[in-house]
Write an enzyme that holds these catalytic residues in place. Structure first.
Site, PDB file in Angstrom:
ATOM      1  N   HIS A  83      -3.421   7.281   1.609  1.00  0.00           N
ATOM      2  CA  HIS A  83      -3.803   5.930   1.218  1.00  0.00           C
ATOM      3  C   HIS A  83      -5.217   5.675   1.711  1.00  0.00           C
ATOM      4  O   HIS A  83      -5.540   5.911   2.876  1.00  0.00           O
ATOM      5  CB  HIS A  83      -2.833   4.918   1.832  1.00  0.00           C
ATOM      6  CG  HIS A  83      -3.278   3.499   1.714  1.00  0.00           C
ATOM      7  ND1 HIS A  83      -3.740   2.962   0.538  1.00  0.00           N
ATOM      8  CD2 HIS A  83      -3.355   2.511   2.640  1.00  0.00           C
ATOM      9  CE1 HIS A  83      -4.062   1.693   0.730  1.00  0.00           C
ATOM     10  NE2 HIS A  83      -3.846   1.407   2.008  1.00  0.00           N
ATOM     11  N   ASN A  96     -10.045  -0.133  -0.599  1.00  0.00           N
ATOM     12  CA  ASN A  96      -8.582  -0.105  -0.527  1.00  0.00           C
ATOM     13  C   ASN A  96      -8.018  -0.713  -1.803  1.00  0.00           C
ATOM     14  O   ASN A  96      -8.150  -1.914  -2.036  1.00  0.00           O
ATOM     15  CB  ASN A  96      -8.131  -0.894   0.708  1.00  0.00           C
ATOM     16  CG  ASN A  96      -6.623  -0.843   0.930  1.00  0.00           C
ATOM     17  OD1 ASN A  96      -5.858  -0.523   0.022  1.00  0.00           O
ATOM     18  ND2 ASN A  96      -6.191  -1.183   2.126  1.00  0.00           N
ATOM     19  N   CYS A 142       0.804  -1.218   0.000  1.00  0.00           N
ATOM     20  CA  CYS A 142       0.000   0.000   0.000  1.00  0.00           C
ATOM     21  C   CYS A 142       0.840   1.273   0.000  1.00  0.00           C
ATOM     22  O   CYS A 142       0.361   2.333  -0.399  1.00  0.00           O
ATOM     23  CB  CYS A 142      -0.966  -0.007   1.176  1.00  0.00           C
ATOM     24  SG  CYS A 142      -2.118  -1.402   1.176  1.00  0.00           S
TER      25      CYS A 142
END
Length: 329
Positions: A256, A286, A119
Site C-alpha cells: 500500500h 495515497n 486502504c
C-alpha cells in the site's frame, strides 16, 4: 512424505490501472497551504497526486482500470462472472460501485459487490475473490480498487490534504489447476486482520447513518505510522509462514502506497532490501484501496515483475484493518 495434491489456484492473468488527468503538485498545494515541496517529500516521499474531474466518479476510474486489465488478460467482460470492488468512496450510498462498473462494462450476468476496508480494501477483495474461485463458485473475477479520496479531504488541513489522491487499479483473477506446491502460480496464501479499538486514529467524521453527511478524513499520523510498521511486518511474516516460504523467497513487495518512510521501515523490519519494494507513492500519493493494484500494474508493465516471481502484497487502513497475500506471478 506425501505427494502434492493438485488444486485450484487463483492466478492473476492481467493488470490495469487508471489515474485522472488532473495533476496536483506539491507546489500547487504550497500555494494554498502552509507547506512546501521539500516538507512533503521529506516526510512522505510524495511529489504529486491525481484528482478526479468534476463529474468523474469512482466507478469511472474503476471501469477504465478494469478495461485495461481485461485487455492485458486477453479477456472480454463476457468471460467474467465475478466483480469485487474495494472502495471507501462509492458514487452513491447504494447501490454498490461494483454493479455500476458491471453496467459500464456492458455485463448483465455474474455477481458484483463492494468490500469496505479502506486502504486494506484490495487485500480484502483479493482474499474474498480467491475464496470464491478456489471453491469453484466462480471461475474468473475482476478485482478492483478504486477511490476518489479527494472528495473526503479537508483542504485546509495540511496534515491530510497533502497525503491523498484519486485512482484505480484492477486485476483479472482466474481459477486454474496447479500442482499444489509453493512453485504454483497464483495466490498461495493470504491473511487479514482488524482491530476496531483504533477507530479514532484514522476515520471520516461523517456518514449517512450518523451525521447524514460525507464528512472529512481525520488522522493522527504518528500513531498510524507506529501501528503500520508493526502490523505490516507481522502480517507479512505470517503470510509467508502460511505459504511455507521465507523472506529470502520474495522477489518483490507490492505495498500500500501510504508513505515512503512506512514502506522503507516495514521492509527493513522483515530483513528485505528496500530495492525490492515497488514504490509509486511519489507519483500518485495515497490512493487508499487503489494503491496496491496501481503499484502492481506499474511493476508488471515496466518489466520488473517476471514469471515465477514471488510477490508479497500488503496494506493497512482505517479500522484498523490490515492484511497481506503471497502471490506467485
Amino acid at each position: 512424505m506425501t505427494s502434492p495434491t493438485a488444486r485450484r489456484r487463483s492466478v492473476i492473468t492481467g493488470t490495469g490501472s487508471y489515474l485522472p488527468q488532473t495533476i496536483l503538485t506539491n507546489d500547487d498545494l504550497a500555494a494554498r497551504l502552509d507547506t512546501s515541496d521539500e516538507w512533503i517529500i521529506e516526510r512522505t516521499g510524495i511529489r504529486r497526486r491525481h484528482i478526479a474531474a468534476e463529474g468523474e466518479f469512482t466507478s469511472d476510474l474503476g471501469a477504465e482500470a478494469a478495461r485495461r486489465a481485461l485487455a492485458a488478460a486477453g479477456c472480454t467482460p463476457d468471460d467474467i462472472d465475478l466483480i469485487v470492488v474495494a472502495t471507501a468512496t462509492p458514487d452513491q450510498t447504494f447501490p454498490a460501485v461494483a454493479t455500476v462498473i458491471q453496467h459500464k462494462l456492458g455485463m448483465t450476468h455474474g455477481v458484483a459487490f463492494d468490500v469496505a476496508a479502506v486502504c486494506s480494501g484490495f487485500l480484502y477483495a483479493l482474499t474474498v475473490a480467491d475464496a470464491l474461485l478456489t471453491t469453484g463458485a466462480h471461475n474468473r473475477a475482476l478485482v478492483i480498487g478504486a477511490e476518489t479520496f479527494s472528495r473526503l479531504l479537508d483542504w485546509e488541513d495540511r496534515t491530510t490534504a497533502v497525503l491523498f489522491g484519486d485512482g484505480a487499479g484492477a486485476i483479472v483473477l482466474e481459477a486454474q489447476a496447479q500442482a499444489g506446491t509453493t512453485d504454483d502460480r497464483g495466490v498461495l496464501a493470504s491473511r487479514l486482520h482488524s482491530d476496531g479499538r483504533y477507530n479514532d486514529l484514522l476515520y471520516v467524521d461523517g456518514g449517512p447513518g450518523s451525521t447524514g453527511s460525507t464528512g472529512h478524513l481525520r488522522m493522527k499520523g504518528k500513531e498510524v505510522f507506529r501501528h503500520a510498521v508493526t502490523n505490516l511486518s507481522s502480517v507479512m511474516g505470517e503470510v509467508l509462514d502460511a505459504a511455507g516460504l521465507a523472506p529470502a523467497d520474495v522477489a518483490w513487495v507490492v505495498p500500500h502506497q501510504a508513505n515512503l518512510r512506512i514502506l522503507e521501515a516495514t521492509a527493513k523490519k522483515l530483513g528485505l532490501d528496500p530495492g525490492q519494494v515497488v514504490v509509486t507513492v511519489d507519483s500518485h500519493a495515497n490512493t487508499s484501496a487503489a494503491s496496491v493494484p496501481l503499484a502492481l500494474d506499474t511493476a508488471v508493465r515496466d518489466g520488473r515483475i517476471q514469471p515465477g516471481d514471488l510477490l508479497l502484497l500488503e496494506a493497512m487502513g482505517g479500522g484498523f484493518t490490515w492484511g497481506a497475500a503471497a502471490v506467485r506471478w
